[in-house]
Write an enzyme that holds these catalytic residues in place. Structure first.
Site, short mmCIF file in Angstrom:
data_model
loop_
_atom_site.label_atom_id
_atom_site.label_comp_id
_atom_site.label_asym_id
_atom_site.label_seq_id
_atom_site.Cartn_x
_atom_site.Cartn_y
_atom_site.Cartn_z
N SER A 175 40.18 35.33 33.33
CA SER A 175 39.77 35.68 34.70
C SER A 175 38.86 36.89 34.67
CB SER A 175 41.02 35.94 35.55
OG SER A 175 41.88 34.83 35.54
N GLY A 177 36.06 37.63 36.19
CA GLY A 177 35.58 38.17 37.46
C GLY A 177 36.56 39.16 38.06
N ASP A 178 37.84 38.84 38.00
CA ASP A 178 38.86 39.73 38.54
C ASP A 178 38.96 41.02 37.74
OD1 ASP A 178 40.23 38.21 40.76
OD2 ASP A 178 40.43 36.75 39.16
N THR A 179 38.96 40.90 36.41
CA THR A 179 39.13 42.10 35.60
C THR A 179 37.90 42.99 35.64
OG1 THR A 179 38.59 40.73 33.66
CG2 THR A 179 40.89 41.18 34.07
N ALA A 182 38.31 44.89 38.75
CA ALA A 182 39.34 45.91 38.58
C ALA A 182 38.81 47.11 37.82
CB ALA A 182 40.54 45.31 37.86
#
Length: 406
Positions: A175, A177-179, A182
């Protein structure tokens, strides 16, 4: 494989004394909370009573809990509060009033609907640093659309470049894009905390959109289009415009070779017995090598294909040519370099299982990150945290009886 050190022997973290309230779930917000927690911040995670963060049930479960959860939520305290209730929202405000940082990754407008707009929260806590991660950001025509990391990867331009030319775009496998969102959020939090402490600045809002975090690492994608009208396309394992750099077949697998530096290229060609290419006048710069990239890839591939991977890596390593195999989880587990740098830790879960988990990045010499506590069960810390903000045992019991906390 190194065991996580005992909390009694850990030096104070760089962020010791920083209180973080995490109101997000799944990946983007919680990964930021994880990172801050690893460097000493006190991270209080608010979860929904009964269900908790959905990540608890993602992928492979051990005794009903995801092993992913054991990494994502270490060093956090879990407080189960129903944020849909007025009383739960009041508890959240009490926690935020004493916090340095609030992390949330709800759809834009959710906090405002609970009476927790940035203006309201800054009136309550002027120094609050508020990180808001969402699919498209807090403003703009797409702000109200639902967005997950996979959509951010597509809109940010990454998904167009992954995969083989002419075939369906593929995931990078994690994932990302999420990390990426973040990590950009973490940078924002640390920058805002520095500004508050050193310059006496107020708290502020950090607005991170998933697609913008992806777009920020897309190198020369837009400048090339702006200057030349060029649209970069998927190129498989090659690095377009940089040569030679590709994946090459060995007798027993694939090896990646990056021979794109001028002096590295010459050493690579000499090593594979192609002195003619090493000394060719037109191959002494990247532009000339790009023009003959198919020929160079064929020469390297012919040399690697006749040899086992171990020999290829040994010979290229001795010649100081960057090369490496494609690692699996098993390869990582068995690699001595990972163990030597404490990148594989043994972490004991609260159910008594010993799980191998990733170590901590980056590595600080004086205030290194650490694993102080394992990931909590849902609501493990509800009573303790509520007592810290002034609730009595009787008040907590009444809230629990009404289902506001668990």
């Amino acid at each position: 494989m190194t065991a996580a050190p005992s909390p009694a022997f850990l030096p104070p973290g760089a962020l010791a004394g920083v209180r973080v309230v995490e109101m997000g779930q799944l990946i983007a917000g919680p990964f930021c909370g994880k990172t801050l927690g690893e460097f000493g911040a006190d991270v209080v995670k608010i979860e929904t009573p009964g269900a908790g963060d959905p990540l608890r049930n993602w992928r492979m479960l051990q005794d009903g809990t995801s092993v992913w959860w054991q990494v994502q939520s270490r060093n956090k305290r879990s407080v189960a509060v129903d944020l849909r209730s007025a009383e739960g929202q009041d508890i959240a405000r009490r926690l935020i009033a004493e916090a340095d940082v609030l992390v949330e990754n709800f759809r834009p407008g959710t906090l405002e609907g609970w009476g927790m707009s940035p203006e309201a929260l800054h009136a309550l806590n002027p120094g609050l640093v508020m990180l808001r991660i969402s699919g498209y950001g807090q403003t703009g025509p797409y702000r109200d659309l639902p967005g997950f990391g996979v959509i951010g990867e597509a809109m940010g331009g990454l998904r167009h470049l992954t995969g083989e030319p002419g075939r369906v775009p593929v995931r990078v496998g994690v994932s990302i894009g999420d990390t990426l969102a973040a990590l950009h959020g973490t940078i924002g939090v640390l920058t805002a905390l520095y500004h508050r402490k050193v310059h006496g600045g107020p708290g502020q809002v950090i607005d991170v959109a998933l697609h913008e975090a992806v777009f920020n690492v897309m190198e020369s994608l837009v400048p090339e289009y702006s200057a030349f009208g060029a649209v970069r396309d998927a190129a498989g394992s090659a690095l377009p415009g940089i040569a030679p750099s590709n994946a090459y077949p060995c007798a027993d697998g694939w090896v990646l070779v990056a021979g794109n530096g001028d002096s590295i290229f010459r050493r690579l060609m000499e090593t594979i017995g192609r002195a003619d290419l090493a000394t060719a006048a037109d191959l002494q710069s990247n532009a000339g090598r790009v023009a003959r990239v198919a020929e160079l890839d064929a020469a390297i591939g012919a040399w690697t294909l006749s040899r086992p991977m171990a020999e290829v890596l040994s010979v290229l390593g001795a010649a100081r040519v960057p090369a490496g195999k494609v690692y699996t989880a098993k390869d990582i587990h068995e690699d001595p370099h990972y163990r030597a740098r404490d990148m594989l830790l043994q972490q004991t879960t609260r159910d008594g299982h010993v799980v191998e988990v990733p170590g901590i990045v980056p590595k600080l010499s004086a205030t290194p990150g650490s694993v102080r506590t394992s990931a909590p069960h849902l609501g493990d810390d509800t009573d303790a945290v509520l007592r810290e903000v002034g609730l009595t045992e009787e008040q907590i019991a009444q809230l629990r009886a009404r289902g506001v906390v668990a």
